[in-house]
Design a protein around this motif. Structure first.
Motif, PDB file in Angstrom:
ATOM      1  N   PHE A 325       4.493   0.106 -21.310  1.00  0.00           N
ATOM      2  CA  PHE A 325       4.110  -0.611 -20.098  1.00  0.00           C
ATOM      3  C   PHE A 325       5.110  -0.245 -19.009  1.00  0.00           C
ATOM      4  CE2 PHE A 325       2.155  -3.897 -22.959  1.00  0.00           C
ATOM      5  CZ  PHE A 325       0.907  -3.963 -22.367  1.00  0.00           C
ATOM      6  N   ILE A 326       4.609   0.191 -17.861  1.00  0.00           N
ATOM      7  CA  ILE A 326       5.482   0.332 -16.698  1.00  0.00           C
ATOM      8  C   ILE A 326       5.130  -0.827 -15.775  1.00  0.00           C
ATOM      9  CG2 ILE A 326       6.246   1.819 -14.800  1.00  0.00           C
ATOM     10  CD1 ILE A 326       5.262   4.215 -16.409  1.00  0.00           C
ATOM     11  N   LYS A 327       6.148  -1.597 -15.356  1.00  0.00           N
ATOM     12  CA  LYS A 327       5.840  -2.818 -14.601  1.00  0.00           C
ATOM     13  C   LYS A 327       6.641  -2.906 -13.314  1.00  0.00           C
ATOM     14  CE  LYS A 327       9.108  -5.689 -17.042  1.00  0.00           C
ATOM     15  NZ  LYS A 327       9.478  -7.052 -16.983  1.00  0.00           N
ATOM     16  N   ASP A 328       6.307  -3.907 -12.518  1.00  0.00           N
ATOM     17  CA  ASP A 328       7.007  -4.171 -11.258  1.00  0.00           C
ATOM     18  C   ASP A 328       6.909  -3.005 -10.277  1.00  0.00           C
ATOM     19  OD1 ASP A 328       7.616  -6.343 -12.788  1.00  0.00           O
ATOM     20  OD2 ASP A 328       9.786  -6.065 -12.784  1.00  0.00           O
ATOM     21  N   PHE A 329       5.697  -2.599  -9.986  1.00  0.00           N
ATOM     22  CA  PHE A 329       5.461  -1.515  -9.018  1.00  0.00           C
ATOM     23  C   PHE A 329       5.721  -2.015  -7.594  1.00  0.00           C
ATOM     24  CE2 PHE A 329       3.210   0.120 -12.651  1.00  0.00           C
ATOM     25  CZ  PHE A 329       3.365   1.489 -12.536  1.00  0.00           C
ATOM     26  N   PRO A 330       6.008  -1.093  -6.676  1.00  0.00           N
ATOM     27  CA  PRO A 330       6.155  -1.509  -5.272  1.00  0.00           C
ATOM     28  C   PRO A 330       4.885  -2.220  -4.802  1.00  0.00           C
ATOM     29  CG  PRO A 330       6.792   0.806  -5.553  1.00  0.00           C
ATOM     30  CD  PRO A 330       6.209   0.355  -6.857  1.00  0.00           C
ATOM     31  N   SER A 331       5.064  -3.311  -4.091  1.00  0.00           N
ATOM     32  CA  SER A 331       3.904  -4.118  -3.664  1.00  0.00           C
ATOM     33  C   SER A 331       2.894  -3.303  -2.875  1.00  0.00           C
ATOM     34  CB  SER A 331       4.366  -5.297  -2.813  1.00  0.00           C
ATOM     35  OG  SER A 331       5.131  -6.159  -3.600  1.00  0.00           O
ATOM     36  N   MET A 332       3.414  -2.455  -1.983  1.00  0.00           N
ATOM     37  CA  MET A 332       2.488  -1.741  -1.104  1.00  0.00           C
ATOM     38  C   MET A 332       1.722  -0.624  -1.817  1.00  0.00           C
ATOM     39  SD  MET A 332       2.104  -3.294   1.598  1.00  0.00           S
ATOM     40  CE  MET A 332       1.187  -2.162   2.648  1.00  0.00           C
ATOM     41  N   SER A 333       2.101  -0.310  -3.050  1.00  0.00           N
ATOM     42  CA  SER A 333       1.341   0.712  -3.764  1.00  0.00           C
ATOM     43  C   SER A 333       0.214   0.076  -4.585  1.00  0.00           C
ATOM     44  CB  SER A 333       2.266   1.522  -4.673  1.00  0.00           C
ATOM     45  OG  SER A 333       2.687   0.738  -5.772  1.00  0.00           O
ATOM     46  N   ARG A 334       0.087  -1.237  -4.510  1.00  0.00           N
ATOM     47  CA  ARG A 334      -0.963  -1.918  -5.284  1.00  0.00           C
ATOM     48  C   ARG A 334      -1.948  -2.608  -4.343  1.00  0.00           C
ATOM     49  NH1 ARG A 334       0.185  -0.141 -10.670  1.00  0.00           N
ATOM     50  NH2 ARG A 334      -0.894  -1.916 -11.576  1.00  0.00           N
ATOM     51  N   PRO A 335      -3.133  -2.965  -4.837  1.00  0.00           N
ATOM     52  CA  PRO A 335      -4.146  -3.599  -3.974  1.00  0.00           C
ATOM     53  C   PRO A 335      -3.700  -4.963  -3.422  1.00  0.00           C
ATOM     54  CG  PRO A 335      -5.116  -2.839  -6.050  1.00  0.00           C
ATOM     55  CD  PRO A 335      -3.641  -2.712  -6.199  1.00  0.00           C
ATOM     56  N   PHE A 336      -4.392  -5.401  -2.403  1.00  0.00           N
ATOM     57  CA  PHE A 336      -3.980  -6.603  -1.655  1.00  0.00           C
ATOM     58  C   PHE A 336      -3.906  -7.873  -2.491  1.00  0.00           C
ATOM     59  CE2 PHE A 336      -7.855  -9.143  -1.293  1.00  0.00           C
ATOM     60  CZ  PHE A 336      -8.850  -8.232  -1.601  1.00  0.00           C
ATOM     61  N   TYR A 337      -4.679  -7.922  -3.565  1.00  0.00           N
ATOM     62  CA  TYR A 337      -4.723  -9.161  -4.355  1.00  0.00           C
ATOM     63  C   TYR A 337      -3.529  -9.305  -5.313  1.00  0.00           C
ATOM     64  CZ  TYR A 337      -6.923  -5.677  -7.439  1.00  0.00           C
ATOM     65  OH  TYR A 337      -7.191  -4.546  -8.161  1.00  0.00           O
ATOM     66  N   THR A 338      -2.662  -8.278  -5.378  1.00  0.00           N
ATOM     67  CA  THR A 338      -1.524  -8.279  -6.310  1.00  0.00           C
ATOM     68  C   THR A 338      -0.397  -9.175  -5.815  1.00  0.00           C
ATOM     69  OG1 THR A 338      -2.074  -5.965  -6.671  1.00  0.00           O
ATOM     70  CG2 THR A 338       0.016  -6.744  -7.606  1.00  0.00           C
ATOM     71  N   PRO A 345      10.128  -9.431  -2.901  1.00  0.00           N
ATOM     72  CA  PRO A 345       8.723  -9.232  -2.511  1.00  0.00           C
ATOM     73  C   PRO A 345       8.319  -7.777  -2.266  1.00  0.00           C
ATOM     74  CG  PRO A 345       9.955 -10.375  -0.790  1.00  0.00           C
ATOM     75  CD  PRO A 345      10.881 -10.255  -1.937  1.00  0.00           C
ATOM     76  N   GLU A 346       9.287  -6.873  -2.190  1.00  0.00           N
ATOM     77  CA  GLU A 346       8.879  -5.451  -2.057  1.00  0.00           C
ATOM     78  C   GLU A 346       8.362  -4.918  -3.395  1.00  0.00           C
ATOM     79  OE1 GLU A 346      13.145  -5.619  -3.085  1.00  0.00           O
ATOM     80  OE2 GLU A 346      11.889  -6.681  -1.650  1.00  0.00           O
ATOM     81  N   LEU A 347       8.650  -5.667  -4.489  1.00  0.00           N
ATOM     82  CA  LEU A 347       8.097  -5.315  -5.797  1.00  0.00           C
ATOM     83  C   LEU A 347       7.011  -6.318  -6.165  1.00  0.00           C
ATOM     84  CD1 LEU A 347      11.411  -4.566  -7.750  1.00  0.00           C
ATOM     85  CD2 LEU A 347       9.814  -2.911  -6.738  1.00  0.00           C
ATOM     86  N   SER A 348       6.154  -5.966  -7.114  1.00  0.00           N
ATOM     87  CA  SER A 348       5.042  -6.858  -7.441  1.00  0.00           C
ATOM     88  C   SER A 348       4.978  -7.137  -8.936  1.00  0.00           C
ATOM     89  CB  SER A 348       3.729  -6.222  -6.984  1.00  0.00           C
ATOM     90  OG  SER A 348       3.535  -4.991  -7.650  1.00  0.00           O
ATOM     91  N   GLU A 349       4.280  -8.214  -9.271  1.00  0.00           N
ATOM     92  CA  GLU A 349       4.077  -8.583 -10.681  1.00  0.00           C
ATOM     93  C   GLU A 349       2.895  -7.773 -11.211  1.00  0.00           C
ATOM     94  OE1 GLU A 349       3.963 -12.732 -11.594  1.00  0.00           O
ATOM     95  OE2 GLU A 349       5.769 -13.171 -10.422  1.00  0.00           O
TER      96      GLU A 349
END
Ligand code: AMO
Length: 436
Positions: A325-338, A345-349
């Motif tokens: 599992f690779i986790k905690d991707f940059p928020s802006m590289s994921r869709p808006f609902y993430t 907050p620059e990283l996402s769940e």
């Protein structure tokens, strides 16, 4: 369970030496013919396997001999025959025909060899897919897929997930606007669903735990071994879970599927000459750790960059995992609902599940507060009005929730050892292929 039908009393696999002496109806395809002049060995195939029919000129009627002499490969025949145990025959048993009727005579030559003797390239095979699917390997893959679907359903139901179907003709993009297929819907612009994302979230707000196994469409421009224009997505969404919880669900599911495929599909795996990786606990590393590792490997990569297949190859080589599992991707590289991480907050769940160098699933905790959702949409230049059908319900008690989507065909690569998703998809759709 054995069931006698109009055309057959037994299927090929059910014909065993113990039944020697019994006269039965059998029907199937002519798989191979070995001609020894006065004796012919006709291998008959059905979806369960192969049974040899042995025909000697001096012990069958003239009529049977004439029919057998004119048989072509892949013709469909119906026979009444005596089962005879014979240690020289494959599986120690053969059929001695009393009558042979051709139900459908196949033309010669075949556009594709079905018996597996002559290898054809994937493109030729896909152009002749209905014949290609008759190959033993194709059947083995289909049976493994069947196990996977069965285990997924049983496993998720066991955890209280309810199977749902979401609409496939939808009004807006959910996973970004670039790869949408437009549809004209009663004169209005609509699209084929790229994923069930927004609807499964709304359903988690009603049923708590839902799952869906259904098609998704992406207008993929590039031709890769891992992309289809139409694929089957296995999706879950669960209220009162976060990304760690749904990673646990996914880990448990993958373990269970591998265990059951090994148990139920041992023969199919033998046909495919493949052994799926044994799954224990799946390690979890962060995006930042992955980036650091890639930097150490000498790659020119920085925060925010995508970790695609080439980078995953390097990571797999260096870390030597089967699954990660690779986790905690940059928020802006994921869709808006993430959901962004509360403290960073620059990283996402968020997370991806990777097998060797291939992403097979991705998921996240979702945003469940309306203001935050609007903020993230704004950052991505999305118009909230187009998502009114979704956002509105965040005013009326949307629980915290999380979920993931798993690409069935990519998962099947891990389970069958094939290296192109088109091989494990019955009738694949890509930029060049709309038929068959
Ligand atoms: P994502 O876009 O990562 O996430 O898709 C989820 C999984 O679907 C598979 N997949 C594909 N398989 C074959 N051909 C394609 N063109 C293709 N595109 C994607 C991959 C991928 O990991 N809504 C989110 C999931 C979620 O967060 O619940 C989503 O669609 O295996």
């Amino acid at each position: 369970m054995v069931m006698s039908t109009k055309y057959k009393d037994l299927r090929a696999k059910e014909i065993t030496p113990e039944l020697s002496g019994r006269v039965v109806k059998f029907a199937g395809w002519v798989h191979r013919i070995r001609d020894l002049g006065g004796k012919k060995f006709v291998l008959l195939r059905d979806a369960t396997g192969i049974i040899q029919m042995t025909v000697s000129k001096d012990s069958v009627s003239e009529e049977v001999w004439r029919v057998v002499e004119n048989l072509t490969l892949e013709s469909v025949v119906s026979v009444v025959a005596e089962i005879r145990a014979d240690p020289r025959a494959p599986r120690g048993v053969e059929l001695i025909p009393k009558t042979v009727e051709v139900l459908s005579l196949a033309k010669k030559p075949l556009p594709l060899d079905v018996s597996g003797k002559v290898r054809a390239d994937l493109d030729t095979r896909l152009r002749n897919r209905p014949l290609d699917l008759r190959r033993m390997e194709s059947l083995a893959i289909a049976r493994i897929c069947d196990t996977v679907l069965d285990v997924i359903r049983t496993y998720l139901r066991g955890l209280g997930f309810v199977e749902v179907f979401t609409p496939k003709i939808i009004a807006t993009a959910t996973e970004g606007g670039a790869n949408l297929f437009p549809v004209i819907y009663f004169g209005k612009q609509a699209f084929l669903a790229q994923s069930p994302q927004l609807y499964k979230e709304l359903l988690a707000g009603a049923f708590e735990r839902v799952f869906e196994i259904g098609p998704a469409w992406r207008a993929e421009e590039s031709d890769t071994p891992y992309h289809l224009a139409e694929f089957i997505s296995v999706d879950i969404e669960a209220a009162f879970m976060d990304y760690n919880d749904v990673m646990n669900v996914l880990e448990g599911l993958v373990k269970e599927v591998v265990k059951e495929v090994m148990r139920r599909n041992a023969e199919d795996l033998e046909i495919l000459k493949w052994r799926p990786p044994e799954v224990d606990e799946i390690p979890r590393i962060t995006y930042l750790e992955a980036i650091d590792e890639l930097k150490r490997a000498g790659l020119d990569i920085k925060f925010g960059d995508d970790i695609g297949t080439p980078e995953l190859r390097v990571l797999h080589q260096r870390l030597g995992y089967e699954l990660v599992f690779i986790k905690d991707f940059p928020s802006m590289s994921r869709p808006f609902y993430t959901k962004p991480k509360d403290d960073e907050p620059e990283l996402s769940e968020s997370f991806d599940l990777v097998w060797r160098h291939l992403e097979i699933a991705s998921g996240s905790t979702r945003i469940h507060r309306k203001e935050q959702l609007l903020e993230e949409m704004k950052k991505r230049g999305l118009n909230p009005q187009s998502f009114e059908f979704f956002i509105k319900w965040f005013d009326y008690g949307m629980p915290p929730h999380a979920g993931w989507g798993l690409g069935l065909s990519r998962f099947l690569l891990m389970l069958t050892g094939k290296n192109n998703v088109k091989e494990v998809t019955l009738f694949p759709r890509d930029k060049k292929r709309l038929v068959p």
